[in-house]
Enzyme design. Structure first.
Site, PDB file in Angstrom:
ATOM      1  N   ASP A 189       0.911  -1.010  -0.151  1.00  0.00           N
ATOM      2  CA  ASP A 189      -0.099  -0.120  -0.078  1.00  0.00           C
ATOM      3  C   ASP A 189       0.797   1.470  -0.050  1.00  0.00           C
ATOM      4  O   ASP A 189       0.748   2.099   0.899  1.00  0.00           O
ATOM      5  CB  ASP A 189      -0.871  -0.059   1.247  1.00  0.00           C
ATOM      6  CG  ASP A 189      -1.547   1.018   1.294  1.00  0.00           C
ATOM      7  OD1 ASP A 189      -2.536   1.696   0.266  1.00  0.00           O
ATOM      8  OD2 ASP A 189      -2.051   1.452   2.484  1.00  0.00           O
ATOM      9  N   GLU A 199       0.999  -0.764  13.960  1.00  0.00           N
ATOM     10  CA  GLU A 199       0.143   0.105  13.215  1.00  0.00           C
ATOM     11  C   GLU A 199      -1.216   0.216  13.973  1.00  0.00           C
ATOM     12  O   GLU A 199      -1.846  -1.093  14.397  1.00  0.00           O
ATOM     13  CB  GLU A 199       0.046  -0.398  11.795  1.00  0.00           C
ATOM     14  CG  GLU A 199       1.233  -0.278  11.139  1.00  0.00           C
ATOM     15  CD  GLU A 199       0.860  -0.855   9.498  1.00  0.00           C
ATOM     16  OE1 GLU A 199      -0.177  -0.844   9.102  1.00  0.00           O
ATOM     17  OE2 GLU A 199       2.102  -1.332   8.821  1.00  0.00           O
ATOM     18  N   TYR A 206      -6.517  -2.756  13.228  1.00  0.00           N
ATOM     19  CA  TYR A 206      -7.036  -1.756  12.662  1.00  0.00           C
ATOM     20  C   TYR A 206      -8.512  -2.099  13.138  1.00  0.00           C
ATOM     21  O   TYR A 206      -9.636  -1.779  12.549  1.00  0.00           O
ATOM     22  CB  TYR A 206      -6.981  -1.576  11.493  1.00  0.00           C
ATOM     23  CG  TYR A 206      -5.879  -1.035  11.001  1.00  0.00           C
ATOM     24  CD1 TYR A 206      -5.600   0.318  10.948  1.00  0.00           C
ATOM     25  CD2 TYR A 206      -4.759  -1.616  10.403  1.00  0.00           C
ATOM     26  CE1 TYR A 206      -4.520   0.858  10.570  1.00  0.00           C
ATOM     27  CE2 TYR A 206      -3.623  -1.264   9.957  1.00  0.00           C
ATOM     28  CZ  TYR A 206      -3.376   0.013  10.086  1.00  0.00           C
ATOM     29  OH  TYR A 206      -2.148   0.539   9.644  1.00  0.00           O
TER      30      TYR A 206
HETATM   31  C1  GCB Z   1      -1.323  -2.053   6.759  1.00  0.00           C
HETATM   32  C2  GCB Z   1       0.050  -1.976   6.138  1.00  0.00           C
HETATM   33  C3  GCB Z   1       0.077  -0.676   5.573  1.00  0.00           C
HETATM   34  C4  GCB Z   1      -0.757  -0.116   4.983  1.00  0.00           C
HETATM   35  C5  GCB Z   1      -2.132  -0.127   6.035  1.00  0.00           C
HETATM   36  C6  GCB Z   1      -3.316   0.605   5.926  1.00  0.00           C
HETATM   37  O1  GCB Z   1      -1.690  -3.056   7.632  1.00  0.00           O
HETATM   38  O2  GCB Z   1       0.995  -2.582   6.791  1.00  0.00           O
HETATM   39  O3  GCB Z   1       1.105  -0.690   4.587  1.00  0.00           O
HETATM   40  O4  GCB Z   1      -0.755   1.198   4.369  1.00  0.00           O
HETATM   41  O5  GCB Z   1      -2.499  -1.161   6.632  1.00  0.00           O
HETATM   42  O6  GCB Z   1      -3.610   1.979   5.666  1.00  0.00           O
HETATM   43  O7  GCB Z   1      -4.136   0.118   5.176  1.00  0.00           O
END
Ligand code: GCB
Length: 594
Positions: A165, A505, A468
């Site tokens: 991404d 993240e 997330y």
């Molecule tokens: C992730 C990835 C990262 C993406 C992010 C997203 O898990 O590691 O490269 O940019 O999610 O924003 O979806």
């Protein structure tokens, strides 16, 4: 590998600036552009990604080879010495020609390339030509899918779809130098510091080319010599050592001099810090004290430059991180420039250093956006060789950096699929074997590789999660998100009660300027609420050693229905203006309990 610097025995000449540049629609090698010179060049700044410098999708989205070329004038007085052409990186594949002769080929877009010039150049004007290929596939890091297709009216089309991404920026993205040094020279230095009581014990190895007497000395920040030795391998003690500490750096200089018949022939200086790193009892310890990572996953990304090296942006980003009370970042998803790592050493920013192993998952999204088939990731990918090379080159380059406290050898691989353990076990072992400092190793995992499914968790020292909740799952439903997130972390605590865990993240896409009173996805308020919800959960979780938000700033990506001119999960906009969440995080991170 040594960083290029000028010393009393070494000359460094920048080859940055405007180079000739030409796109190649598949004829450059047949027409031998490396011999004939480029026929219709345009001007291209180096270092920079080429993609955003000129207009048009054909330019930005070009798949395949492009060519760079420039004249390099070599003073005759340099002939007979060791001359290196040194690229900070060429992304992703490079063929480097000098005066029409192929001198070097390199694959891997984020580590330096050195080309020995002696015997291939003459005094006066020489031509350097670099053919650069941006194609990625199932054998490369990062991973992308590549295919060619005959399309009506368009002919043979190359389709290269990143399995990651961020935009596939390419070109000569880091500085280029001509480095001249004597033929008897310091080739490499490895420094392994440890702390014994109030003193620092510095184990070192100096590799040299040619026969010479070696003198080493350690100088403090005032330039005062605090230790010395006369062997190429050994240990010295720094009494009452100043430790390198997060946000309070102290850098010594390791000075190596080579002598022949009492005459100085070569001199090199390597800055280094004395600090210890250890994982014990669910804690991440720096200098024996529990450390909590506060900071970001980042990208090398800025308007116009793309991923091109930019000292202004690096200094600004570290300044903004400090303004927020952050103490760390991850070099997601590839090694950053050597200059950035040196800056982090100097500024006391702690780094998780990541190889470009991203996209090693063939089922993520393939059901929605791909071919709809279930893949066997570890059976289909052929990245083992590239992965080993990436780890070797990263450690070779970054081993002496005080800022590097952990290696990340992959981001979101298919760690829940059969074959993951077998793929990663030797790579973790390789990393540990190569690093004389024996820093912790992690593999950053995705949120669906839960405690009951993940096959690599036992291999790594710290559980590093990209999660997330409140975005990809339970988006807009933060109360539900918290319940799920808590259950997921509880399961991890049950499985590995003594292993430290952190978020590498978490976050939410947020369009700067979009607001709402009631929490609504994509607004600035929602980004704050989303972070707060995650904080509520992790603050209750034992063995939690850090939080790195995704992302420091908005960044450019491939186009797609999930991305609005790029990924908007930045706490800052792409041009580094704060969103509401910057103020919230600043408040939280200034709080000393973390
Ligand atoms: C992730 C990835 C990262 C993406 C992010 C997203 O898990 O590691 O490269 O940019 O999610 O924003 O979806």
């Amino acid at each position: 590998m040594l960083f290029p610097i000028m010393t009393s025995t070494r000359t460094l000449i920048s080859l940055n600036g405007l180079w000739n540049f030409q796109m190649d629609k598949g004829i450059g090698f047949n027409e031998k552009w490396f011999e004939t010179g480029l026929k219709n060049p345009i001007r291209m700044p180096v270092p920079a990604s080429y993609n955003d410098i000129y207009e048009g999708a054909e330019f930005r989205d070009h798949v395949g080879w492009v060519w760079y070329e420039r004249e390099v004038v070599i003073p005759s007085s340099f002939l007979g010495q060791r001359m290196l052409l040194r690229f900070g990186s060429v992304t992703h594949e490079a063929k480097i020609y000098v005066n029409g002769e192929l001198l070097k080929e390199h694959m891997g877009g984020f580590t330096p390339i050195e080309v020995e010039l002696e015997g291939h150049v003459h005094g006066g004007s020489n031509r350097v030509t670099v053919a650069v290929n941006n194609v990625l596939d199932y054998t490369t890091l990062p991973v992308a899918s590549y295919r060619e297709e005959q399309m009506d009216g368009l002919g043979n089309i190359k389709i290269n779809t990143p399995n990651f991404d961020f935009f596939n920026y390419a070109g000569i993205q880091r500085p280029v130098y001509l480095w001249i040094m004597p033929n008897t020279y310091v080739q490499d230095i490895t420094i392994t510091p440890s702390i014994i009581g109030a003193n620092g014990l510095i184990a070192y190895t100096v590799e040299t080319k040619g026969v010479a007497d070696v003198k080493i000395s350690v100088c403090d920040e005032d330039g005062v010599e605090v230790a010395k030795g006369t062997n190429d391998t050994g240990e010295v003690v720094i009494e009452n050592v100043h430790l390198w500490q997060p946000l309070k750096s102290y850098l010594y200089h390791f000075v190596v001099e080579l002598y022949q018949s009492g005459q100085l022939v070569d001199r090199y200086e390597e800055p280094f810090g004395v600090r210890s790193v250890e994982v014990a009892n669910g804690e991440f310890l720096i200098n024996g004290k529990p450390f909590y990572f506060k900071g970001f996953g980042k990208h090398e990304d800025f308007p116009l430059h793309g991923r091109g090296f930019d000292e202004v942006v690096n200094v600004k980003d570290i300044s903004l991180m400090k303004w927020m009370g952050a103490n760390s970042f991850r070099t997601s998803h590839y090694p950053y420039s050597e200059e950035m790592m040196r800056l982090a050493d100097r500024e006391g920013l702690v780094a998780i250093d990541e190889v470009a192993a991203v996209g090693l998952h063939l089922n993520f999204g393939s059901l929605v956006f791909g071919d709809g088939k279930k893949h066997d990731t570890w059976g289909e990918l052929q990245t083992k060789h590239a992965h080993e090379q990436a780890i070797q080159e990263l450690i070779q380059r970054d081993k002496n950096h005080a800022c590097v406290v952990m290696w990340s050898i992959a981001n979101e691989p298919a760690s829940e699929e059969e074959g993951a353990y077998e793929y990663f076990a030797p790579l973790v072992e390789l990393t540990k074997e190569l690093d004389t400092q024996k820093r912790p190793v992690t593999i950053v995992t995705h949120m669906f590789a839960t405690a009951d499914r993940c096959k690599v968790a036992d291999l790594i020292d710290v559980l590093a999660f990209n999660m997330y909740y409140g975005w990809y799952e339970f988006g807009g439903q933060l109360e539900l998100a918290k319940v799920r997130f808590r259950a997921v972390l509880d399961a991890w605590t049950k499985r590995l009660p003594n292993k430290p865990m952190m978020l590498t993240e978490f976050g939410a896409d947020t369009v700067a300027g979009l607001h709402d009173v009631t929490d609504t996805m994509f607004t600035e308020e929602y980004q704050v609420a989303n972070l707060k919800a995650s904080h509520e959960v992790i603050d209750e979780t034992p063995n939690f050693v850090g939080e790195q938000v995704w992302n420091f700033a908005d960044f450019y990506t491939s186009q797609g229905v999930m991305r609005v001119q790029g990924n908007k999960k930045g706490i800052f906009t792409r041009d580094r203006k704060p969103k509401l969440s910057a103020h919230y995080l600043r408040q939280r991170w200034s709080n000393t309990h973390l």
